[in-house]
Design a protein around this motif. Structure first.
Motif, PDB file in Angstrom:
ATOM      1  N   TYR A  55      10.145  -4.728   9.295  1.00  0.00           N
ATOM      2  CA  TYR A  55       8.843  -5.251   9.738  1.00  0.00           C
ATOM      3  C   TYR A  55       8.268  -6.285   8.768  1.00  0.00           C
ATOM      4  N   ASN A  56       9.088  -6.774   7.831  1.00  0.00           N
ATOM      5  CA  ASN A  56       8.677  -7.823   6.891  1.00  0.00           C
ATOM      6  C   ASN A  56       7.436  -7.426   6.081  1.00  0.00           C
ATOM      7  N   LEU A  57       7.475  -6.214   5.542  1.00  0.00           N
ATOM      8  CA  LEU A  57       6.357  -5.696   4.739  1.00  0.00           C
ATOM      9  C   LEU A  57       6.729  -5.515   3.273  1.00  0.00           C
ATOM     10  N   SER A  58       7.773  -6.218   2.839  1.00  0.00           N
ATOM     11  CA  SER A  58       8.282  -6.010   1.481  1.00  0.00           C
ATOM     12  C   SER A  58       7.275  -6.413   0.418  1.00  0.00           C
ATOM     13  N   SER A  59       6.511  -7.503   0.661  1.00  0.00           N
ATOM     14  CA  SER A  59       5.551  -7.968  -0.341  1.00  0.00           C
ATOM     15  C   SER A  59       4.454  -6.935  -0.570  1.00  0.00           C
ATOM     16  N   GLN A  60       3.952  -6.344   0.506  1.00  0.00           N
ATOM     17  CA  GLN A  60       2.914  -5.314   0.362  1.00  0.00           C
ATOM     18  C   GLN A  60       3.486  -4.025  -0.219  1.00  0.00           C
ATOM     19  N   ASN A  61       4.712  -3.694   0.177  1.00  0.00           N
ATOM     20  CA  ASN A  61       5.327  -2.467  -0.332  1.00  0.00           C
ATOM     21  C   ASN A  61       5.651  -2.574  -1.818  1.00  0.00           C
ATOM     22  N   ASN A  62       5.931  -3.775  -2.302  1.00  0.00           N
ATOM     23  CA  ASN A  62       6.209  -3.952  -3.735  1.00  0.00           C
ATOM     24  C   ASN A  62       4.963  -3.719  -4.571  1.00  0.00           C
ATOM     25  N   LEU A  63       3.792  -4.045  -4.029  1.00  0.00           N
ATOM     26  CA  LEU A  63       2.548  -3.802  -4.763  1.00  0.00           C
ATOM     27  C   LEU A  63       2.261  -2.314  -4.905  1.00  0.00           C
ATOM     28  N   PHE A  64       2.448  -1.579  -3.833  1.00  0.00           N
ATOM     29  CA  PHE A  64       2.227  -0.126  -3.862  1.00  0.00           C
ATOM     30  C   PHE A  64       3.229   0.517  -2.911  1.00  0.00           C
ATOM     31  N   PRO A  65       4.364   0.986  -3.406  1.00  0.00           N
ATOM     32  CA  PRO A  65       5.422   1.518  -2.540  1.00  0.00           C
ATOM     33  C   PRO A  65       4.933   2.701  -1.714  1.00  0.00           C
ATOM     34  N   LEU A  66       5.425   2.776  -0.481  1.00  0.00           N
ATOM     35  CA  LEU A  66       5.052   3.867   0.409  1.00  0.00           C
ATOM     36  C   LEU A  66       5.575   5.208  -0.106  1.00  0.00           C
ATOM     37  N   THR A  67       6.749   5.201  -0.712  1.00  0.00           N
ATOM     38  CA  THR A  67       7.287   6.454  -1.256  1.00  0.00           C
ATOM     39  C   THR A  67       6.422   6.974  -2.402  1.00  0.00           C
ATOM     40  N   SER A  68       5.804   6.068  -3.154  1.00  0.00           N
ATOM     41  CA  SER A  68       4.890   6.505  -4.220  1.00  0.00           C
ATOM     42  C   SER A  68       3.637   7.145  -3.625  1.00  0.00           C
ATOM     43  N   ILE A  69       3.187   6.652  -2.479  1.00  0.00           N
ATOM     44  CA  ILE A  69       2.034   7.265  -1.816  1.00  0.00           C
ATOM     45  C   ILE A  69       2.352   8.707  -1.446  1.00  0.00           C
ATOM     46  N   ILE A  70       3.556   8.928  -0.895  1.00  0.00           N
ATOM     47  CA  ILE A  70       3.950  10.293  -0.538  1.00  0.00           C
ATOM     48  C   ILE A  70       3.964  11.182  -1.771  1.00  0.00           C
ATOM     49  N   ALA A  71       4.546  10.694  -2.861  1.00  0.00           N
ATOM     50  CA  ALA A  71       4.684  11.519  -4.066  1.00  0.00           C
ATOM     51  C   ALA A  71       3.333  11.845  -4.702  1.00  0.00           C
ATOM     52  N   ILE A  72       2.430  10.860  -4.731  1.00  0.00           N
ATOM     53  CA  ILE A  72       1.127  11.079  -5.368  1.00  0.00           C
ATOM     54  C   ILE A  72       0.275  12.054  -4.550  1.00  0.00           C
ATOM     55  N   VAL A  73       0.190  11.819  -3.238  1.00  0.00           N
ATOM     56  CA  VAL A  73      -0.622  12.688  -2.392  1.00  0.00           C
ATOM     57  C   VAL A  73      -0.016  14.090  -2.329  1.00  0.00           C
ATOM     58  N   HIS A  74       1.300  14.179  -2.455  1.00  0.00           N
ATOM     59  CA  HIS A  74       1.972  15.481  -2.447  1.00  0.00           C
ATOM     60  C   HIS A  74       1.444  16.382  -3.569  1.00  0.00           C
ATOM     61  N   ILE A  75       1.177  15.800  -4.724  1.00  0.00           N
ATOM     62  CA  ILE A  75       0.668  16.577  -5.861  1.00  0.00           C
ATOM     63  C   ILE A  75      -0.698  17.179  -5.528  1.00  0.00           C
ATOM     64  N   PHE A  76      -1.583  16.355  -4.979  1.00  0.00           N
ATOM     65  CA  PHE A  76      -2.919  16.853  -4.647  1.00  0.00           C
ATOM     66  C   PHE A  76      -2.875  17.794  -3.438  1.00  0.00           C
ATOM     67  N   GLY A  77      -1.914  17.574  -2.534  1.00  0.00           N
ATOM     68  CA  GLY A  77      -1.797  18.455  -1.378  1.00  0.00           C
ATOM     69  C   GLY A  77      -1.483  19.886  -1.765  1.00  0.00           C
ATOM     70  N   LYS A  78      -0.662  20.062  -2.805  1.00  0.00           N
ATOM     71  CA  LYS A  78      -0.342  21.414  -3.269  1.00  0.00           C
ATOM     72  C   LYS A  78      -1.593  22.167  -3.714  1.00  0.00           C
ATOM     73  N   VAL A  79      -2.434  21.490  -4.484  1.00  0.00           N
ATOM     74  CA  VAL A  79      -3.635  22.139  -5.014  1.00  0.00           C
ATOM     75  C   VAL A  79      -4.654  22.398  -3.907  1.00  0.00           C
ATOM     76  N   ILE A  80      -4.878  21.398  -3.053  1.00  0.00           N
ATOM     77  CA  ILE A  80      -5.897  21.540  -2.011  1.00  0.00           C
ATOM     78  C   ILE A  80      -5.496  22.608  -1.003  1.00  0.00           C
ATOM     79  N   LEU A  81      -4.246  22.613  -0.584  1.00  0.00           N
ATOM     80  CA  LEU A  81      -3.793  23.652   0.349  1.00  0.00           C
ATOM     81  C   LEU A  81      -3.849  25.036  -0.290  1.00  0.00           C
TER      82      LEU A  81
END
Length: 437
Positions: free
Chosen positions: A272-298
């Motif tokens: 989908y030609n989203l490499s420039s935006q993904n390089n600024l903040f990778p989508l996999t990093s979003i999953i990993a970061i929110v995963h940490i807070f999800g453990k505590v909140i749940l």
């Protein structure tokens, strides 16, 4: 997250170590093995050598540290267990971020071989962490059994596990009494000989102390092996608990769906030609970061008086499978980021897995039962990525990997949904058996 499912074949055997040696000694041995694996990897000359040193030695060592840590948290906390497990497992997420940056720096400054040495030295701190796992005294263990849980769902699960444990206790009570009697005779004879040998000199005393130590060690090993064997192969083993078997089947399908976004997201971003935006903040990093807070909140939500841990666990699974099925439909970076954040948050149910397992089988069998769950999750993670790649080779589309894996995940969730039916059916069968007797 990696340590939770990186040792599929060895997890049940780690439960054997915990039964024989306890959580503290198992964690210390695991820290030594992990450090040894890193240090030996510094001498690697090919990939096969790394497979044995880094993959096997360091991997088994990390598993021998992770499983005792989960078991000890379950033994220490009866109130707010979900929050305690969530906080303890967030260390894996933060550690992954910190150690990745540290290893990159060490490799640049000192080279990868010296970086392996330094990482091995850092891993020795796991031995210190293991030494802090003080086992509960018998008085504390007895008082823990009479703690009243405020959750009605927990009471039902505890009653189910109690029925399984009582049958196990009836079957294994007589052998344990016989074994304790023979062990007391061995120790008593050793002490009697020791008292008579004080007048014979220091050499005989030294030999008798060795004999006493060996006999005590033999008693501990035999008792631990008996507990481990009865949990897996006994007449009242964990596999006779139908709810737990359904939980294992769910685990076989669950983790493969979670790892697929990490594999195919970079290709979807390019599509989908989203490499420039993904390089600024990778989508996999979003999953990993929110995963940490999800453990505590749940964990916090699950510990609320009016909330069932099992229902939170189910809702998180439904959210995760829905996000996996809808992710291929998203074509903008913002929509993909929102779905990835939901994936990371809902996957925080990993911190609830030890709590749910303990509710099903009880604290006594938590080490062996959770070892099976880790093994099932590890098998799922092992075969999930090749299966997704095989689907892409056939269809030449990444979408079908998400759809098929999400559908298989739904099959696992179905086995979780039939848990109340199985739980209601077991007391009826038990009552009919008692009537026949």
């Amino acid at each position: 997250m990696k340590s939770e499912c990186s040792q599929p074949p060895t997890s049940p055997f780690i439960g054997l170590f915990i039964s024989m040696c306890g959580c503290r000694k198992t964690a210390i041995i695991g820290g030594i093995l992990n450090a040894l694996g890193w240090i030996l990897s510094a001498y690697a000359s090919d990939v096969h050598y790394l497979f044995l040193t880094f993959g096997v030695t360091a991997g088994v060592g990390s598993g021998m540290v992770y499983l005792p840590a989960v078991v000890m948290v379950g033994q220490y906390f009866q109130k707010r267990r979900a929050l305690a497990q969530g906080l303890s497992t967030t260390g894996t997420g933060f550690g992954a971020f910190l150690m990745t940056a540290l290893l990159k720096y060490l490799c640049i400054e000192f080279g990868w071989r010296n970086a392996m040495f330094i990482q091995g030295a850092i891993s020795l701190n796991l031995c210190v962490c293991g030494a802090l796992m003080r086992p509960l005294s018998p008085k504390d263990a007895v008082s823990e059994k009479y703690v009243v849980r405020s959750n009605s769902e927990d009471n039902q699960a505890k009653a189910l596990s109690h029925s399984a444990e009582t049958t196990n206790g009836v079957l294994s009570e007589e052998p344990e009494k016989k074994e304790e009697a023979t062990n007391e005779e061995v120790l008593g004879s050793a002490q009697h000989i020791e008292s008579g040998g004080k007048s014979r000199g220091g050499r005989s005393m030294y030999g008798l102390r060795i004999l006493k130590t060996v006999s005590q060690l033999t008693v501990t090993v035999r008792k631990g092996f008996a507990i481990w064997y009865s949990s897996y192969f006994g007449a009242a083993s964990l596999f006779t608990n139908r709810v737990f078997v359904a939980f294992i089947i769910w685990a076989l399908f669950a983790y493969s769906s979670f790892v697929i976004p990490f594999i195919h997201l970079p290709e979807i971003v390019k599509q989908y030609n989203l490499s420039s935006q993904n390089n600024l903040f990778p989508l996999t990093s979003i999953i990993a970061i929110v995963h940490i807070f999800g453990k505590v909140i749940l964990g916090i939500i699950s510990d609320l008086p009016c909330v069932s841990t099992w229902n939170v666990f189910l809702m998180a699974n439904f959210t995760l499978v829905t996000c996996i099925l809808t992710l291929p439909l998203m074509q903008t970076y913002v929509s993909l980021a929102v779905v990835c954040a939901l994936i990371g948050f809902s996957s925080g149910y990993f911190s609830l897995m030890p709590v749910v397992t303990e509710d099903l089988v009880g604290t006594k069998h938590l080490a062996n039962a959770y070892g099976i769950i880790i093994c099932a999750n590890g098998i799922s993670a092992l075969f999930g990525p090749p299966f997704a790649g095989w689907i892409y080779d056939i269809t030449q589309k990444y979408d079908y990997s998400f759809y098929i894996s999400g559908s298989l995940y739904m099959v696992g969730i179905v086995f979780l949904l039939i848990q109340p039916c199985i739980q209601k059916k077991q007391p009826r069968e038990k009552s009919t058996e008692e009537a026949q007797v």
